[in-house]
Design a protein around this motif. Structure first.
Motif, mmCIF file in Angstrom:
data_model
loop_
_atom_site.group_PDB
_atom_site.id
_atom_site.type_symbol
_atom_site.label_atom_id
_atom_site.label_comp_id
_atom_site.label_asym_id
_atom_site.label_seq_id
_atom_site.Cartn_x
_atom_site.Cartn_y
_atom_site.Cartn_z
ATOM 1 N N HIS A 191 -5.642 -11.110 -7.000
ATOM 2 C CA HIS A 191 -5.082 -9.770 -7.133
ATOM 3 C C HIS A 191 -3.851 -9.657 -6.235
ATOM 4 N N ILE A 192 -3.294 -8.452 -6.158
ATOM 5 C CA ILE A 192 -2.040 -8.217 -5.446
ATOM 6 C C ILE A 192 -2.245 -7.147 -4.395
ATOM 7 N N ILE B 98 -5.780 -6.150 -10.273
ATOM 8 C CA ILE B 98 -6.089 -5.153 -9.260
ATOM 9 C C ILE B 98 -4.964 -5.143 -8.235
ATOM 10 N N VAL B 99 -4.603 -3.946 -7.778
ATOM 11 C CA VAL B 99 -3.545 -3.769 -6.779
ATOM 12 C C VAL B 99 -4.157 -3.022 -5.590
ATOM 13 N N GLU C 24 -5.050 8.053 -11.678
ATOM 14 C CA GLU C 24 -4.618 7.706 -13.028
ATOM 15 C C GLU C 24 -4.647 6.198 -13.299
ATOM 16 N N ASN C 25 -4.902 5.399 -12.261
ATOM 17 C CA ASN C 25 -4.873 3.939 -12.426
ATOM 18 C C ASN C 25 -6.099 3.327 -11.751
ATOM 19 N N ASP C 26 -7.102 3.011 -12.559
ATOM 20 C CA ASP C 26 -8.367 2.515 -12.019
ATOM 21 C C ASP C 26 -8.239 1.155 -11.350
ATOM 22 N N ASN C 27 -7.149 0.449 -11.595
ATOM 23 C CA ASN C 27 -6.972 -0.876 -10.983
ATOM 24 C C ASN C 27 -6.318 -0.796 -9.605
ATOM 25 N N ARG D 145 -17.088 -7.433 -3.757
ATOM 26 C CA ARG D 145 -16.743 -7.459 -5.177
ATOM 27 C C ARG D 145 -15.356 -8.049 -5.405
ATOM 28 N N LEU D 146 -14.456 -7.785 -4.477
ATOM 29 C CA LEU D 146 -13.080 -8.215 -4.653
ATOM 30 C C LEU D 146 -12.841 -9.642 -4.170
ATOM 31 N N TYR D 147 -13.469 -10.034 -3.064
ATOM 32 C CA TYR D 147 -13.150 -11.311 -2.418
ATOM 33 C C TYR D 147 -14.246 -12.365 -2.528
#
Length: 295
Positions: free
Chosen positions: A149-150, A172-173, A201-204, A285-287
């Motif tokens: 992701h970023i 994902i940001v 407005e942006n779930d990511n 969850r992310l890493y």
């Protein structure tokens, strides 16, 4: 080390708040040591050495289990110090690298094997020279194929111009430090509302509710920053991360006590459920998604 550079706190207090087992410090750095990992010639500042041994010792002292180590601008696009720390930590650390458009596929694969899971795009003008957004978009397309992701770092006054770019990113940001709001303006100011709307407005798009020491006007215990962090934790409980930002590069007002920073956590995540999401569920969850899915 620059003459006006503030070294990290030599003797942080033991926090009153006890982090739950498995808690992650999801934003911290390693610097040098310079004789092994020289600082980048193009750097805007020269820090004191802050090696992996100090970071991992602080992790244990504060009661955390894992780290997400973020490449900082003083090392430029040479991620050797980061990769070395990740290899030493094994499964207890993951990394966020900084790369250029000429990075090879083999280099990306090597970083992935070491534990890198994201790249960082820095838009803070006092820290880095400007990079054309087309270059960042090209990098984003390549790292998306690795499942990375970023992470983006910018200041509040630049958000409006960055929104179209942020919406183009394919992963994902994660926004560093709440987009650095001006806390003097309050949570109801249009600038912070713009950030809230972006997340809504942006779930990511996620954010780190970190660095009260950078945002505060009143100083510790950072009462003026608490409402911003708490609002984000309560509005977006599944998309927030927390980190110490050790060793706190480029602090000018004061050098924070990391124990006091940890004691901010229960003031912004006021229930055990919110604390677990912030410190364990979201960063895992992310890493470390492979550990969450294991039987």
């Amino acid at each position: 080390m620059d003459p006006d550079y503030l070294p990290f706190h030599p003797n942080p207090s033991k926090p009153t708040f006890k982090a739950p087992p498995g808690a992650v410090d999801a934003h911290c750095h390693v610097f040098g040591p310079a004789h092994l990992f020289p600082y980048a010639p193009e750097r805007k500042y020269t820090p004191c050495d802050a090696p992996k041994e100090k970071l991992f010792g602080l992790r244990d002292y504060l009661g955390f289990s894992r780290n997400v180590i973020v490449q900082a601008s003083c090392h430029g696009k040479n991620n050797d110090a980061l990769v070395d720390a990740l290899k030493s930590a094994g499964r207890l650390a993951r990394g966020v690298a900084v790369v250029g458009q000429n990075v090879s596929d083999d280099e990306l694969k090597e970083m992935d094997a070491a534990g890198v899971r994201a790249v960082r795009f820095n838009f803070v003008k006092r820290l880095v020279d400007a990079t054309p957004k087309e270059i960042f978009l090209g990098i984003a397309e390549r790292i998306a194929k690795l499942g990375w992701h970023i992470v983006v770092y910018f200041e509040a006054q630049d958000l409006e111009d960055l929104i179209p770019f942020l919406k183009q990113l394919p992963t994902i940001v994660v926004v560093d430090h709440m987009g650095r709001p001006d806390v003097k303006k309050g949570v109801d100011h249009p600038d912070f509302k713009r950030f809230i709307v972006l997340l809504a407005e942006n779930d990511n798009i996620w954010t780190k509710v970190s660095c009260p020491e950078r945002l505060t006007v009143s100083g510790p215990p950072y009462d003026d920053v608490i409402p911003f962090s708490r609002m984000l934790v309560e509005r977006f409980p599944d998309r927030v991360l927390w980190g110490t930002d050790w060793p706190h590069p480029n602090m000018k007002s004061h050098m924070p006590d990391d124990g006091i920073l940890v004691d901010v956590i229960p003031r912004i995540a006021v229930t055990e459920e919110l604390q677990r999401k912030l410190l364990i569920d979201n960063p895992m969850r992310l890493y470390w998604p492979e550990e969450r899915s294991a039987p």
